[in-house]
Write an enzyme that holds these catalytic residues in place. Structure first.
Site, PDB file in Angstrom:
ATOM      1  N   SER A  39       3.547  -1.886  10.352  1.00 42.14           N
ATOM      2  CA  SER A  39       5.004  -1.799  10.539  1.00 42.14           C
ATOM      3  C   SER A  39       5.732  -3.116  10.264  1.00 42.14           C
ATOM      4  CB  SER A  39       5.328  -1.283  11.950  1.00 42.14           C
ATOM      5  OG  SER A  39       4.816   0.017  12.120  1.00 42.14           O
ATOM      6  N   GLU A  85      -5.196  -5.047  10.601  1.00 38.92           N
ATOM      7  CA  GLU A  85      -4.215  -3.977  10.761  1.00 38.92           C
ATOM      8  C   GLU A  85      -4.489  -3.231  12.069  1.00 38.92           C
ATOM      9  OE1 GLU A  85      -2.317  -2.852   6.772  1.00 38.92           O
ATOM     10  OE2 GLU A  85      -3.967  -1.484   7.159  1.00 38.92           O
ATOM     11  N   GLY A 134       2.891  -1.073   4.271  1.00 40.70           N
ATOM     12  CA  GLY A 134       2.892   0.348   3.923  1.00 40.70           C
ATOM     13  C   GLY A 134       4.305   0.810   3.615  1.00 40.70           C
ATOM     14  N   GLY A 135       4.952   1.424   4.595  1.00 42.74           N
ATOM     15  CA  GLY A 135       6.266   2.050   4.409  1.00 42.74           C
ATOM     16  C   GLY A 135       7.277   1.172   3.684  1.00 42.74           C
ATOM     17  N   GLY A 140       2.344   2.438  10.683  1.00 41.50           N
ATOM     18  CA  GLY A 140       3.254   3.568  10.521  1.00 41.50           C
ATOM     19  C   GLY A 140       3.906   4.037  11.808  1.00 41.50           C
ATOM     20  N   ASN A 188       0.866  -1.178   0.000  1.00 41.08           N
ATOM     21  CA  ASN A 188       0.000   0.000   0.000  1.00 41.08           C
ATOM     22  C   ASN A 188       0.905   1.231   0.000  1.00 41.08           C
ATOM     23  OD1 ASN A 188      -1.820   2.042   0.463  1.00 41.08           O
ATOM     24  ND2 ASN A 188      -2.236   1.472   2.600  1.00 41.08           N
ATOM     25  N   TRP A 189       1.011   1.839  -1.166  1.00 39.97           N
ATOM     26  CA  TRP A 189       1.957   2.960  -1.306  1.00 39.97           C
ATOM     27  C   TRP A 189       1.436   4.237  -0.661  1.00 39.97           C
ATOM     28  CZ3 TRP A 189       4.035   2.788  -7.073  1.00 39.97           C
ATOM     29  CH2 TRP A 189       4.641   1.546  -7.299  1.00 39.97           C
ATOM     30  N   LYS A 190       0.156   4.277  -0.334  1.00 38.23           N
ATOM     31  CA  LYS A 190      -0.484   5.485   0.207  1.00 38.23           C
ATOM     32  C   LYS A 190      -0.231   6.669  -0.752  1.00 38.23           C
ATOM     33  CE  LYS A 190       0.322   3.554   4.721  1.00 38.23           C
ATOM     34  NZ  LYS A 190       0.175   3.705   6.152  1.00 38.23           N
ATOM     35  N   GLU A 212      -6.771   4.744   7.878  1.00 39.85           N
ATOM     36  CA  GLU A 212      -6.566   6.161   7.527  1.00 39.85           C
ATOM     37  C   GLU A 212      -7.814   6.713   6.846  1.00 39.85           C
ATOM     38  OE1 GLU A 212      -2.891   5.645   5.406  1.00 39.85           O
ATOM     39  OE2 GLU A 212      -1.871   5.190   7.271  1.00 39.85           O
ATOM     40  N   HIS A 253      -9.391   0.941   5.121  1.00 36.48           N
ATOM     41  CA  HIS A 253      -8.110   1.253   5.777  1.00 36.48           C
ATOM     42  C   HIS A 253      -8.361   2.257   6.899  1.00 36.48           C
ATOM     43  CE1 HIS A 253      -4.034   2.607   6.457  1.00 36.48           C
ATOM     44  NE2 HIS A 253      -3.629   1.528   5.801  1.00 36.48           N
TER      45      HIS A 253
END
Ligand code: PEP
Length: 255
Positions: free
Chosen positions: A218, A172, A239-240, A178, A9-11, A100, A98
């Protein structure tokens, strides 16, 4: 059938040019690995990147996903992107629910269910996220289990068993996204097992057995193998670490 998936997930990250380069590297890696069909690699770039990335990846090796879709079909909804538009670009899956989107864009179960239905109508797979906040975790298992259950009951559990085949669950924990904090392998397994039991209660044991449940929060090369090794963890939503081709490759190897 249950799949083993590593999904990135590149956001809202990377320029289009950077994203195309990253996607090319992931695709080359996937081609080199020549993974069996049940081991899948998914990338979810920003909307703006989907069309050029669809041109450069090997779609047999890398599944292109979107990070969201509209809760309506095409029409006067300025700024929105519909599931049918995504389908037209070669997108095969969409991330919904998600934390966010829930937190910053106030997406609730009612909105999410509309999105789920529209995405399914276009034949897209759903990567549906659920998970508890830090306060909910600290309030104890009764509470956080109920939170996660409610997130599923109000949305994907309203689908028929046939429709639910298109759903991948991503657990999640919000406190791990994150933040650098990761659920321990035991914490992840506990919730994944709980989710699988709830799927069995809602549908049946076979549906539960066949459902892919990913862990997200993470995940990085140093902690993923232990988490992915747990019996109810079928891979990760990353993610990251999905923004670095080398790290993402290591996560694919960890799975
Ligand atoms: C995510 O946003 O889905 C996620 C898991 O992020 P990170 O890996 O950066 O915690």
């Amino acid at each position: 059938m249950r799949k083993l998936i590593v999904a990135g997930n590149w956001k809202m990250n990377t320029s289009v040019a950077e994203g195309v380069e990253l996607a090319k590297k992931v695709s080359e890696y996937a081609e080199k690995k020549n993974l069996p069909a049940e081991k899948q690699i998914v990338i979810a770039p920003p909307f703006t990147h989907l069309a050029p990335i669809a041109q450069v990846i090997n779609a047999d090796k890398v599944i292109l996903a979107a990070q969201d879709c509209a809760a309506t079909t095409n029409g006067a909804y300025t700024g929105e992107v519909s599931a049918s538009m995504l389908k037209g670009l070669g997108v095969k899956a969409v991330i919904l629910g998600h934390s966010e989107r829930r937190q910053y864009f106030k997406e609730n179960s009612e909105i999410l269910l509309k999105k789920i239905k529209l995405a399914l109508a276009e034949g897209l797979d759903i990567i549906f996220c659920c998970g508890e906040t830090k306060d909910q975790r600290e309030a104890g298992a009764n509470l956080y289990n109920n939170v996660i259950k409610a997130q599923l009951v109000d949305t994907v559990f309203t689908l028929s068993a046939e429709e639910f085949k298109k759903v991948i669950i991503a657990y999640e924990p919000v406190w791990a996204i994150g933040t650098g904090l990761t659920a321990t392998p035991e914490q992840a397994q506990e919730i994944h097992e709980f989710i699988r039991k709830e799927i069995a209660n809602n549908y049946n044991a076979q549906v539960a057995e066949d459902t892919t449940i990913l862990y997200g929060g993470s995940c990085k090369p140093s902690n993923a193998a232990e988490i992915f090794a747990k019996k109810d963890v079928d891979g990760g939503l990353i993610g990251g670490a999905s923004l670095k081709a080398d790290d993402f490759g290591k996560l694919i190897d960890a799975r």
